[in-house]
Scaffold this motif. Structure first.
Motif, mmCIF file in Angstrom:
data_model
loop_
_atom_site.group_PDB
_atom_site.id
_atom_site.type_symbol
_atom_site.label_atom_id
_atom_site.label_comp_id
_atom_site.label_asym_id
_atom_site.label_seq_id
_atom_site.Cartn_x
_atom_site.Cartn_y
_atom_site.Cartn_z
ATOM 1 N N THR A 1 -22.582 53.463 -16.693
ATOM 2 C CA THR A 1 -23.828 53.863 -17.337
ATOM 3 C C THR A 1 -24.981 53.071 -16.726
ATOM 4 O O THR A 1 -24.788 51.974 -16.194
ATOM 5 N N TYR A 2 -26.160 53.668 -16.810
ATOM 6 C CA TYR A 2 -27.380 52.984 -16.379
ATOM 7 C C TYR A 2 -28.478 53.381 -17.365
ATOM 8 O O TYR A 2 -28.811 54.563 -17.477
ATOM 9 N N THR A 3 -29.007 52.409 -18.078
ATOM 10 C CA THR A 3 -29.975 52.675 -19.130
ATOM 11 C C THR A 3 -31.254 51.866 -18.917
ATOM 12 O O THR A 3 -31.304 50.969 -18.064
ATOM 13 N N ALA A 4 -32.270 52.197 -19.699
ATOM 14 C CA ALA A 4 -33.516 51.444 -19.704
ATOM 15 C C ALA A 4 -33.552 50.553 -20.941
ATOM 16 O O ALA A 4 -33.316 51.035 -22.060
ATOM 17 N N ILE A 5 -33.819 49.281 -20.751
ATOM 18 C CA ILE A 5 -33.863 48.328 -21.860
ATOM 19 C C ILE A 5 -35.235 47.655 -21.889
ATOM 20 O O ILE A 5 -35.665 47.052 -20.895
ATOM 21 N N HIS B 1 -25.053 40.105 -22.228
ATOM 22 C CA HIS B 1 -25.571 41.426 -22.588
ATOM 23 C C HIS B 1 -24.679 42.583 -22.121
ATOM 24 O O HIS B 1 -25.046 43.755 -22.282
ATOM 25 N N GLY B 2 -23.537 42.277 -21.527
ATOM 26 C CA GLY B 2 -22.590 43.319 -21.159
ATOM 27 C C GLY B 2 -22.947 44.095 -19.910
ATOM 28 O O GLY B 2 -22.410 45.186 -19.677
ATOM 29 N N LEU B 3 -23.834 43.561 -19.078
ATOM 30 C CA LEU B 3 -24.266 44.236 -17.855
ATOM 31 C C LEU B 3 -23.668 43.545 -16.638
ATOM 32 O O LEU B 3 -23.571 42.315 -16.587
ATOM 33 N N VAL B 4 -23.304 44.342 -15.636
ATOM 34 C CA VAL B 4 -22.876 43.746 -14.365
ATOM 35 C C VAL B 4 -24.075 43.406 -13.504
ATOM 36 O O VAL B 4 -23.996 42.593 -12.578
ATOM 37 N N ILE C 1 -32.601 58.240 -11.362
ATOM 38 C CA ILE C 1 -32.097 58.008 -10.007
ATOM 39 C C ILE C 1 -30.639 57.551 -10.049
ATOM 40 O O ILE C 1 -29.751 58.147 -9.424
ATOM 41 N N HIS C 2 -30.385 56.485 -10.798
ATOM 42 C CA HIS C 2 -29.023 55.934 -10.844
ATOM 43 C C HIS C 2 -28.064 56.858 -11.576
ATOM 44 O O HIS C 2 -26.884 56.955 -11.204
ATOM 45 N N GLY C 3 -28.564 57.547 -12.602
ATOM 46 C CA GLY C 3 -27.719 58.504 -13.311
ATOM 47 C C GLY C 3 -27.260 59.636 -12.410
ATOM 48 O O GLY C 3 -26.111 60.100 -12.511
ATOM 49 N N THR C 4 -28.153 60.077 -11.527
ATOM 50 C CA THR C 4 -27.791 61.119 -10.562
ATOM 51 C C THR C 4 -26.669 60.633 -9.647
ATOM 52 O O THR C 4 -25.689 61.356 -9.401
ATOM 53 N N TRP C 5 -26.787 59.421 -9.157
ATOM 54 C CA TRP C 5 -25.764 58.874 -8.260
ATOM 55 C C TRP C 5 -24.434 58.648 -8.988
ATOM 56 O O TRP C 5 -23.360 58.889 -8.428
ATOM 57 N N ILE C 6 -24.502 58.172 -10.231
ATOM 58 C CA ILE C 6 -23.276 57.967 -11.012
ATOM 59 C C ILE C 6 -22.523 59.283 -11.159
ATOM 60 O O ILE C 6 -21.296 59.348 -10.975
ATOM 61 N N THR D 1 -15.631 50.884 -18.522
ATOM 62 C CA THR D 1 -16.965 51.349 -18.138
ATOM 63 C C THR D 1 -17.832 50.189 -17.658
ATOM 64 O O THR D 1 -17.858 49.119 -18.271
ATOM 65 N N THR D 2 -18.522 50.423 -16.549
ATOM 66 C CA THR D 2 -19.437 49.446 -15.977
ATOM 67 C C THR D 2 -20.859 49.788 -16.406
ATOM 68 O O THR D 2 -21.291 50.941 -16.301
ATOM 69 N N HIS D 3 -21.600 48.787 -16.850
ATOM 70 C CA HIS D 3 -22.943 49.019 -17.369
ATOM 71 C C HIS D 3 -23.994 48.275 -16.536
ATOM 72 O O HIS D 3 -23.831 47.085 -16.232
ATOM 73 N N ALA D 4 -25.057 48.988 -16.189
ATOM 74 C CA ALA D 4 -26.226 48.385 -15.543
ATOM 75 C C ALA D 4 -27.465 48.961 -16.218
ATOM 76 O O ALA D 4 -27.385 49.907 -17.007
ATOM 77 N N ALA D 5 -28.634 48.399 -15.905
ATOM 78 C CA ALA D 5 -29.845 48.836 -16.607
ATOM 79 C C ALA D 5 -31.075 48.452 -15.805
ATOM 80 O O ALA D 5 -31.005 47.695 -14.828
#
Length: 287
Positions: free
Chosen positions: A33-37, A54-57, A20-25, A2-6
């Motif tokens: 995943t795309y989350t708010a941090i 932090h495990g994000l690309v 927005i990004h969740g819709t595209w994913i 799994t690729t993670h962005a935020a």
């Protein structure tokens, strides 16, 4: 894997980026995943300096961290260095890269909603209202796109002059002209494109009070405010039969380059996405 962005900011719960990004994913069936941090400003410098841990690309960056994020980058796009801020980060061979997509997002939205704006006889001159961070990104994008001259007006003329001076060092003194907002009527007839980058007209703010009758006929009118979607400025411009460009598209289009960078797919800004974000805005404004 799994690729993670935020999206990173403080506060961050209001951000529409996860929607927005969740819709595209989901559309592209990605294992991502795309989350708010929420990143506390007191620890922000260390957070960005240790981004790779932090495990994000990659990530989007919003207020108040755009300058802090830039200082942590190993490589910064030339235009982002000019702006002094980044809103998009990614890791490449262990190095943190940064860029700003705000100006790109504005220009893509302009092309989407007013594709003929550059055909106006006075399209070589743009009239930009405001001298904040959004104005900085948009002025840079306009000048890079080949607009001959930007007239920059602000209620505090000192801020307009300071921003103009910054760009004059990069683009020459003849391409950006600062002035007070009170001189709107003196300059409006020269421009084929009017852009409001201030908060005036936003919900809870007074409307932008400028004499639109001074604007050149057929000039395109854009507003970066998107709550409400059609601001008093856009409604008045529409009544005068000017092509109008709302601010929601800028929010959507500025997200495209980051998504493509992180996930390897270039997403599309669709009407369905616009409607989803609008529905979310309306739901939260009611609650």
């Amino acid at each position: 894997m799994t690729t993670h962005a935020a999206v990173l900011g403080w506060p961050i719960s209001h951000s529409r980026s996860p929607l927005i990004h969740g819709t595209w994913i989901a559309e592209h069936g990605l294992d991502a995943t795309y989350t708010a941090i929420a990143v506390d400003p007191d620890g922000a410098s260390l957070w960005f300096e240790t981004f790779a841990e932090h495990g994000l690309v990659g990530a989007n960056v919003t207020i108040p961290h755009k300058e802090t994020a830039l200082s942590a980058c190993d490589h910064v796009a030339d235009h982002a260095a000019r702006l002094g801020a980044v809103n998009t980060l990614w890791l490449e061979e262990g190095k943190l890269h940064g860029t700003s997509t705000d100006g790109e997002g504005f220009m893509a939205n302009l092309a989407d909603q007013a594709p003929d704006w550059a055909k106006h006889a006075k399209a070589g001159t743009a009239l930009v209202l405001g001298a904040g961070g959004a104005a900085r990104a948009i002025v840079d994008a306009l000048l890079m796109a080949g607009v001959d001259r930007v007239i920059l007006l602000n209620r505090s003329v000192d801020r307009a002059e300071a921003l103009a001076s910054h760009f004059q060092r990069h683009f020459g003194s003849s391409r950006i002209v600062p002035g007070p907002l009170s001189r709107f009527a003196d300059h409006a007839g020269e421009a084929g494109l009017l852009i409001n980058t201030t908060a005036l007209g936003m919900e809870g703010q007074p409307p932008l009070d400028v004499p639109l009758q001074s604007l050149a006929g057929g000039a395109t009118v854009a507003d970066i405010v998107y709550t409400p979607l059609q601001t008093p400025l856009l409604l008045a411009a529409k009544e005068r039969e000017h092509p109008i460009v709302d601010g929601l598209g800028m929010l959507l289009h500025q997200a495209v380059p980051g998504f493509e960078r992180w996930f390897g797919v270039r997403p599309k800004v669709t009407d369905d996405l616009r409607q989803s974000v609008l529905a979310d805005i309306q739901e939260k404004s009611i609650s």
